[in-house]
Design a protein around this motif. Sequence first.
Motif, mmCIF file in Angstrom:
data_model
loop_
_atom_site.group_PDB
_atom_site.id
_atom_site.type_symbol
_atom_site.label_atom_id
_atom_site.label_comp_id
_atom_site.label_asym_id
_atom_site.label_seq_id
_atom_site.Cartn_x
_atom_site.Cartn_y
_atom_site.Cartn_z
ATOM 1 N N GLN A 65 30.760 39.335 52.811
ATOM 2 C CA GLN A 65 29.203 39.751 53.291
ATOM 3 C C GLN A 65 28.778 40.988 52.412
ATOM 4 O OE1 GLN A 65 28.878 40.418 57.604
ATOM 5 N NE2 GLN A 65 26.905 39.267 57.382
ATOM 6 N N ASP A 66 29.832 41.955 52.306
ATOM 7 C CA ASP A 66 29.723 43.335 51.786
ATOM 8 C C ASP A 66 29.184 43.027 50.222
ATOM 9 O OD1 ASP A 66 30.148 44.587 54.007
ATOM 10 O OD2 ASP A 66 32.509 44.876 53.310
ATOM 11 N N VAL A 67 29.719 42.029 49.530
ATOM 12 C CA VAL A 67 29.402 42.066 48.110
ATOM 13 C C VAL A 67 28.387 40.976 47.732
ATOM 14 C CG1 VAL A 67 31.603 42.621 47.537
ATOM 15 C CG2 VAL A 67 31.189 40.333 47.685
ATOM 16 N N GLU A 68 27.514 40.403 48.838
ATOM 17 C CA GLU A 68 26.325 39.514 48.622
ATOM 18 C C GLU A 68 25.317 40.242 47.479
ATOM 19 O OE1 GLU A 68 25.669 36.428 49.443
ATOM 20 O OE2 GLU A 68 23.565 36.663 48.662
ATOM 21 N N SER A 69 25.130 39.500 46.410
ATOM 22 C CA SER A 69 24.081 40.125 45.639
ATOM 23 C C SER A 69 24.609 41.370 44.746
ATOM 24 C CB SER A 69 22.815 40.404 46.268
ATOM 25 O OG SER A 69 22.126 39.172 46.852
ATOM 26 N N ARG A 70 25.792 41.729 45.009
ATOM 27 C CA ARG A 70 26.144 42.915 44.208
ATOM 28 C C ARG A 70 27.103 42.652 42.839
ATOM 29 N NH1 ARG A 70 25.182 47.211 47.120
ATOM 30 N NH2 ARG A 70 24.897 46.982 49.059
ATOM 31 N N HIS A 71 27.201 43.612 42.003
ATOM 32 C CA HIS A 71 28.121 43.259 41.133
ATOM 33 C C HIS A 71 29.317 43.966 41.117
ATOM 34 C CE1 HIS A 71 24.574 42.472 38.245
ATOM 35 N NE2 HIS A 71 23.953 42.903 39.231
ATOM 36 N N VAL A 72 30.518 42.979 40.950
ATOM 37 C CA VAL A 72 31.831 43.399 41.016
ATOM 38 C C VAL A 72 32.463 43.386 39.663
ATOM 39 C CG1 VAL A 72 34.113 42.770 42.218
ATOM 40 C CG2 VAL A 72 32.118 42.599 43.439
ATOM 41 N N THR A 73 33.101 44.428 39.612
ATOM 42 C CA THR A 73 34.128 44.471 38.162
ATOM 43 C C THR A 73 35.336 44.639 38.548
ATOM 44 O OG1 THR A 73 32.144 45.617 36.887
ATOM 45 C CG2 THR A 73 34.370 45.726 35.973
ATOM 46 N N THR A 74 36.473 43.637 37.855
ATOM 47 C CA THR A 74 37.653 43.871 38.340
ATOM 48 C C THR A 74 38.377 44.130 36.902
ATOM 49 O OG1 THR A 74 38.216 41.537 37.681
ATOM 50 C CG2 THR A 74 37.877 41.687 39.665
ATOM 51 N N ILE A 75 39.937 44.508 37.004
ATOM 52 C CA ILE A 75 40.397 44.751 35.694
ATOM 53 C C ILE A 75 40.187 43.914 34.789
ATOM 54 C CG2 ILE A 75 42.656 43.771 36.525
ATOM 55 C CD1 ILE A 75 42.426 47.007 34.360
ATOM 56 N N GLU A 76 40.017 42.546 35.227
ATOM 57 C CA GLU A 76 39.799 41.530 34.171
ATOM 58 C C GLU A 76 38.401 41.674 33.318
ATOM 59 O OE1 GLU A 76 40.676 40.758 37.125
ATOM 60 O OE2 GLU A 76 42.416 39.489 37.172
ATOM 61 N N GLY A 77 37.530 42.560 33.824
ATOM 62 C CA GLY A 77 36.059 42.833 33.239
ATOM 63 C C GLY A 77 36.110 43.971 32.310
ATOM 64 N N LEU A 78 37.453 44.606 32.216
ATOM 65 C CA LEU A 78 37.330 46.035 31.759
ATOM 66 C C LEU A 78 38.034 45.832 30.124
ATOM 67 C CD1 LEU A 78 38.068 48.336 34.634
ATOM 68 C CD2 LEU A 78 35.894 47.944 33.658
ATOM 69 N N ARG A 79 37.721 44.742 29.768
ATOM 70 C CA ARG A 79 38.440 44.654 28.379
ATOM 71 C C ARG A 79 37.590 45.272 27.281
ATOM 72 N NH1 ARG A 79 35.346 40.873 30.211
ATOM 73 N NH2 ARG A 79 33.755 39.810 28.902
ATOM 74 N N GLY A 80 38.137 45.416 26.327
ATOM 75 C CA GLY A 80 37.080 45.870 25.255
ATOM 76 C C GLY A 80 36.129 45.054 24.727
ATOM 77 N N PRO A 81 35.165 45.779 23.953
ATOM 78 C CA PRO A 81 34.154 44.737 23.582
ATOM 79 C C PRO A 81 34.440 43.339 22.678
ATOM 80 C CG PRO A 81 33.776 47.042 22.575
ATOM 81 C CD PRO A 81 34.957 46.889 23.675
ATOM 82 N N ASP A 82 35.585 43.557 22.070
ATOM 83 C CA ASP A 82 36.121 42.292 21.355
ATOM 84 C C ASP A 82 36.879 41.452 22.106
ATOM 85 O OD1 ASP A 82 38.185 44.067 21.442
ATOM 86 O OD2 ASP A 82 38.593 44.174 19.588
ATOM 87 N N GLY A 83 36.942 41.736 23.397
ATOM 88 C CA GLY A 83 37.909 40.797 24.143
ATOM 89 C C GLY A 83 39.275 41.233 24.163
ATOM 90 N N ASP A 84 39.634 42.285 23.695
ATOM 91 C CA ASP A 84 40.883 42.749 23.642
ATOM 92 C C ASP A 84 41.205 43.978 24.293
ATOM 93 O OD1 ASP A 84 43.604 42.932 22.733
ATOM 94 O OD2 ASP A 84 43.019 43.238 20.379
ATOM 95 N N LEU A 85 42.338 44.809 24.471
ATOM 96 C CA LEU A 85 42.333 45.777 25.302
ATOM 97 C C LEU A 85 41.122 46.975 24.949
ATOM 98 C CD1 LEU A 85 46.236 46.480 24.920
ATOM 99 C CD2 LEU A 85 44.805 45.232 26.775
ATOM 100 N N SER A 86 40.941 47.639 26.066
ATOM 101 C CA SER A 86 39.933 48.512 25.768
ATOM 102 C C SER A 86 40.493 49.959 25.277
ATOM 103 C CB SER A 86 39.329 48.952 27.221
ATOM 104 O OG SER A 86 40.072 49.760 27.934
#
Length: 173
Positions: A65-86
């Motif tokens: 309920q807390d995340v309804e309509s919100r943006h969640v970012t997990t570690i999987e979403g913190l990759r570098g722009p090329d999809g590799d490590l940041s």
Amino acid sequence: MRLVFVVNDAAVEIEAVAEDMTLVDLLRDLLGLTGTKRGCESRTCGACSVLVDGRLTRACRTTAQDVESRHVTTIEGLRGPDGDLSDLQNAMLDHGAVQCGYCTPAMVVAAEALLRRNPSPTRAEIRSAINGILCRCTGYQQIVDAIEATSRGRRAARSSGETASTAHSGSSQ
Ligand code: FES
Ligand code: FES
């Protein structure tokens, strides 16, 4: 409830989910995002840390309920722009700052949250930002070094006008 939210820049819709299902269960069990860890499950260890609308958040005490309509970012979403490590993840490797699989993802999430709100943190501010990710196996020294190096690298890239190899900023910021 029917839940609609954004996870790592992708819209997610789940037809039937209990309102009180925890975000960590939602991410791991329904979405297969197992980078977010279950640790103490009592808001103490920080292993479940994610970003919700850019704010560092404990997923074990956050509900569907807390995340309804919100943006969640997990570690999987913190990759570098090329999809590799940041750049941050590479700095942690370079500085020998990689700890176990429980605390390391949360350290990266907490560090990224800090660098996005404060691009030039002091060492004290860095220590304070990762203070809530409990690990008794390290003195945090190399982790602080890696975050400091990332901050320097991003500032240098910005001032030289180059495109920094920063973590994928996404729409959750
Ligand atoms: S699992 Fe959430 S704070 Fe420990
Ligand atoms: S909890 Fe991960 S290395 Fe200590």
